[in-house]
Design an enzyme around this catalytic site. Structure first.
Site, PDB file in Angstrom:
ATOM      1  N   ASP A  23      -2.763  14.702   9.782  1.00 49.33           N
ATOM      2  CA  ASP A  23      -3.855  14.701  10.640  1.00 49.33           C
ATOM      3  C   ASP A  23      -4.140  15.925  11.524  1.00 49.33           C
ATOM      4  O   ASP A  23      -3.623  16.940  11.062  1.00 49.33           O
ATOM      5  CB  ASP A  23      -3.119  13.603  12.061  1.00 49.33           C
ATOM      6  CG  ASP A  23      -2.047  14.009  12.476  1.00 49.33           C
ATOM      7  OD1 ASP A  23      -1.581  15.375  12.511  1.00 49.33           O
ATOM      8  OD2 ASP A  23      -1.651  13.407  13.301  1.00 49.33           O
ATOM      9  N   ASP A  27      -2.126   3.771   8.515  1.00 48.46           N
ATOM     10  CA  ASP A  27      -0.696   4.245   8.875  1.00 48.46           C
ATOM     11  C   ASP A  27      -0.328   3.891  10.109  1.00 48.46           C
ATOM     12  O   ASP A  27      -1.392   3.543  11.039  1.00 48.46           O
ATOM     13  CB  ASP A  27      -0.954   5.849   9.051  1.00 48.46           C
ATOM     14  CG  ASP A  27      -1.632   6.344  10.440  1.00 48.46           C
ATOM     15  OD1 ASP A  27      -2.881   6.013  10.521  1.00 48.46           O
ATOM     16  OD2 ASP A  27      -0.829   6.691  11.023  1.00 48.46           O
ATOM     17  N   CYS A  41      13.219 -11.493   0.708  1.00 45.99           N
ATOM     18  CA  CYS A  41      12.964 -10.127   0.612  1.00 45.99           C
ATOM     19  C   CYS A  41      14.029  -9.528  -0.439  1.00 45.99           C
ATOM     20  O   CYS A  41      15.210  -9.863  -0.489  1.00 45.99           O
ATOM     21  CB  CYS A  41      13.219  -9.314   1.787  1.00 45.99           C
ATOM     22  SG  CYS A  41      12.839  -7.462   1.567  1.00 45.99           S
ATOM     23  N   CYS A  86      14.460  -6.292  -1.007  1.00 41.98           N
ATOM     24  CA  CYS A  86      14.771  -4.712  -0.625  1.00 41.98           C
ATOM     25  C   CYS A  86      16.417  -4.407  -0.674  1.00 41.98           C
ATOM     26  O   CYS A  86      17.150  -5.531  -0.692  1.00 41.98           O
ATOM     27  CB  CYS A  86      14.324  -4.370   0.650  1.00 41.98           C
ATOM     28  SG  CYS A  86      15.133  -4.791   2.040  1.00 41.98           S
ATOM     29  N   CYS A 131      18.234  -6.260   2.347  1.00 38.62           N
ATOM     30  CA  CYS A 131      18.455  -7.741   2.033  1.00 38.62           C
ATOM     31  C   CYS A 131      19.310  -8.051   1.027  1.00 38.62           C
ATOM     32  O   CYS A 131      19.818  -9.127   1.112  1.00 38.62           O
ATOM     33  CB  CYS A 131      17.038  -8.431   1.933  1.00 38.62           C
ATOM     34  SG  CYS A 131      16.046  -8.279   3.637  1.00 38.62           S
ATOM     35  N   HIS A 159      13.968  -1.858   5.342  1.00 38.41           N
ATOM     36  CA  HIS A 159      13.404  -3.178   5.127  1.00 38.41           C
ATOM     37  C   HIS A 159      12.068  -3.251   5.679  1.00 38.41           C
ATOM     38  O   HIS A 159      11.107  -3.734   4.974  1.00 38.41           O
ATOM     39  CB  HIS A 159      14.394  -4.060   5.789  1.00 38.41           C
ATOM     40  CG  HIS A 159      13.752  -5.319   6.116  1.00 38.41           C
ATOM     41  ND1 HIS A 159      13.742  -6.452   5.164  1.00 38.41           N
ATOM     42  CD2 HIS A 159      12.800  -6.070   7.077  1.00 38.41           C
ATOM     43  CE1 HIS A 159      13.047  -7.513   5.267  1.00 38.41           C
ATOM     44  NE2 HIS A 159      12.496  -6.800   6.750  1.00 38.41           N
TER      45      HIS A 159
HETATM   46 ZN   LIG Z   1      14.393  -6.765   3.065  1.00 37.05          ZN
END
Ligand SMILES: [Zn+2]
Length: 368
Positions: free
Chosen positions: A90, A263, A301, A303, A306, A332
Site C-alpha cells: 500500500d 485484503d 475443514c 487445514c 483441524c 485455520h
Molecule cells: Zn481448519
C-alpha cells in the site's frame, strides 16, 4: 501492458489470472496482510502450502522501521521476508491518515509524526513511489487521502480531486518497469464523484484499479451499493481490487459484483483474539463449552489445525496465553478465506449459479 486475463464470468463475477513480475495470481484472490513484513504468526512456508498467492505489506510501517533503504540493501522485501511470490504494497496513506492530529495535509503531500518516536516525515506521491520501488514490491499503490465516511460533499470533492492529481504525479514518478501501479478510486459516499474519479483514472496508464475508502463505518447497505456501482464502471481488462473490506459475506458480495482482489486483517486479527470462522458460523474458542470438546475446530475443514488438534486443546492454548494459539488459529482462519475464494473461482468457472445464495446464507452466520 495487459496484466489480466479473463477466463470465465458468471453475471458480473469473474475468474481470471493476473500476471506479475513474480508469477501469476488466480482471481478472485484474498491477500493475507503482512503489515511488518510478516503475516502475523504464520510461516511463509505455511502460507504457500495453504494457497496464498500474493501478500500485502505496509509501506508506512516498513518505511519507519526498519527503513526501505535497509531492506533494499538486504536484497529487497521478498528476500528480506523470504516470500518469493508477488507482494502488493500500500502507499502508506491509510496509516498516515489514521494518525489524526499527528499529520498535516497539503497539495505537496502529507506531513506526519512517527507513531514510534515522534520524528517528522513527509509522504509525497513521488517519494511513496520511490519507497515502494526500494522495497521492490510487484504492485505499488498510489498515494491517496482517506475520506471519512461522514465527510460532506465539498470535502469529498476537493479530496477526490487532489487524489486524482496525486495519481498523475505517482505515474510520472514511476521508477521500476517490473512493478505494476494501481490507481485508487475515491469519492467518499457520493456515486457521481466516484464515477468522475473512475473516468479520470481510466485515462491514465494504470495496470489495475482499486476502490478505496469503503468499509470505514458507512454500513453494509451503502458499502455494497457503492462497491457494486463503482466496479461496474471499471475497465474489464484490468484487475479490480476492493481495499480493506474483508468479512467473508462482504467479500462474497464483492466477488459477485465483479471484484478480483481483497485484503483484510480480519482473519489474522480475529484468530489472535480466539474468534474463528467455521463452516457452521463464527466460534469463540475461549468459551467454557469447549473445555472438554474432543472434536476438531471445524469438522468440514482439512487445514493442519483441524486435522490434528481438538477444540479442547485450542481452548487450553488460548486460555494459557500460548503462542501456538495464535499460530494454529491464524492458520485455520486464513485457510478458511482461501477455501472460500477457491469455491468462488470454481463456481464462476463451472457456472454454479446456485452457489452464491447458498454460500451467502451460510456466511450470514459469520456476522456479528
Ligand atoms: Zn481448519
Amino acid at each position: 501492458m495487459l496484466t489480466f486475463t479473463l477466463d470465465a464470468s458468471d453475471g458480473a463475477a469473474r475468474a481470471g489470472r493476473m500476471e506479475t513480475a513474480r508469477g501469476m495470481v488466480e482471481t478472485p484472490m484474498f491477500m493475507p496482510v503482512g503489515t511488518q513484513g510478516t503475516v502475523k504468526a504464520v510461516l511463509p512456508r505455511d502460507l504457500e502450502e495453504m494457497g496464498s498467492q500474493i501478500l500485502l505489506a505496509n509501506t508506512y510501517h516498513l518505511y519507519l522501521r526498519p527503513g526501505a533503504e535497509l531492506i533494499q540493501k538486504l536484497g529487497g522485501l521478498h528476500r528480506f521476508m523470504n516470500w518469493n511470490g508477488p507482494i502488493l504494497t500500500d502507499s502508506g496513506g491509510y496509516q498516515v491518515f489514521s494518525l489524526g492530529a499527528m499529520r498535516k495535509l497539503s497539495e505537496e503531500g502529507v506531513r506526519f509524526q512517527s507513531h514510534l518516536d515522534g520524528s517528522y516525515h513527509l509522504l509525497t506521491p513521488e517519494n511513496v513511489m520511490q519507497i515502494q520501488a526500494a522495497l521492490g514490491s510487484d504492485i505499488a499503490m498510489v498515494l491517496d487521502e482517506c475520506i471519512p465516511h461522514d465527510a460532506d460533499r465539498e470535502y469529498a470533492r476537493a479530496s477526490t480531486d487532489r487524489t486524482i492529481r496525486w495519481a498523475e504525479r505517482c505515474l510520472r514518478a514511476r521508477v521500476r518497469a517490473d512493478q505494476l501501479v494501481f490507481g485508487i478510486v475515491k469519492g467518499g459516499m457520493y456515486t457521481d464523484l466516484r464515477e468522475r474519479c473512475v473516468q479520470e483514472l481510466c485515462s491514465m496508464p494504470f495496470e489495475g484499479f482499486a476502490v478505496g475508502g469503503l468499509g470505514v463505518g458507512e454500513g453494509e447497505a451503502l458499502l455494497h451499493s457503492i462497491a457494486a456501482s463503482t466496479v461496474g464502471w471499471l475497465p474489464e481488462d484490468r484487475p479490480r481490487y476492493l481495499m480493506g473490506v474483508g468479512r467473508p459475506e462482504d467479500i462474497l458480495n464483492a466477488v459477485r459484483a465483479g471484484f478480483d482482489l481483497f485484503d483484510c486483517v480480519l482473519p489474522t486479527r480475529n484468530a489472535r483474539n480466539g474468534t474463528l470462522f467455521t463452516s457452521a458460523g463464527k466460534l469463540s474458542i475461549k468459551r467454557a463449552e469447549f473445555a472438554n470438546d474432543s472434536r476438531p475446530l471445524d469438522p468440514a475443514c482439512d487445514c493442519y489445525c483441524c486435522r490434528n488438534f481438538s477444540r479442547a486443546y485450542l481452548r487450553h492454548l488460548y486460555m494459557a496465553g500460548e503462542i501456538l494459539s495464535s499460530v494454529l488459529n491464524s492458520l485455520h482462519n486464513l485457510y478458511f478465506y482461501h477455501r472460500l475464494m477457491e469455491r468462488c473461482r470454481e463456481a464462476i468457472r463451472l457456472e454454479q449459479s446456485d452457489f452464491w445464495s447458498q454460500a451467502s446464507a451460510t456466511l450470514r452466520a459469520q456476522l456479528d
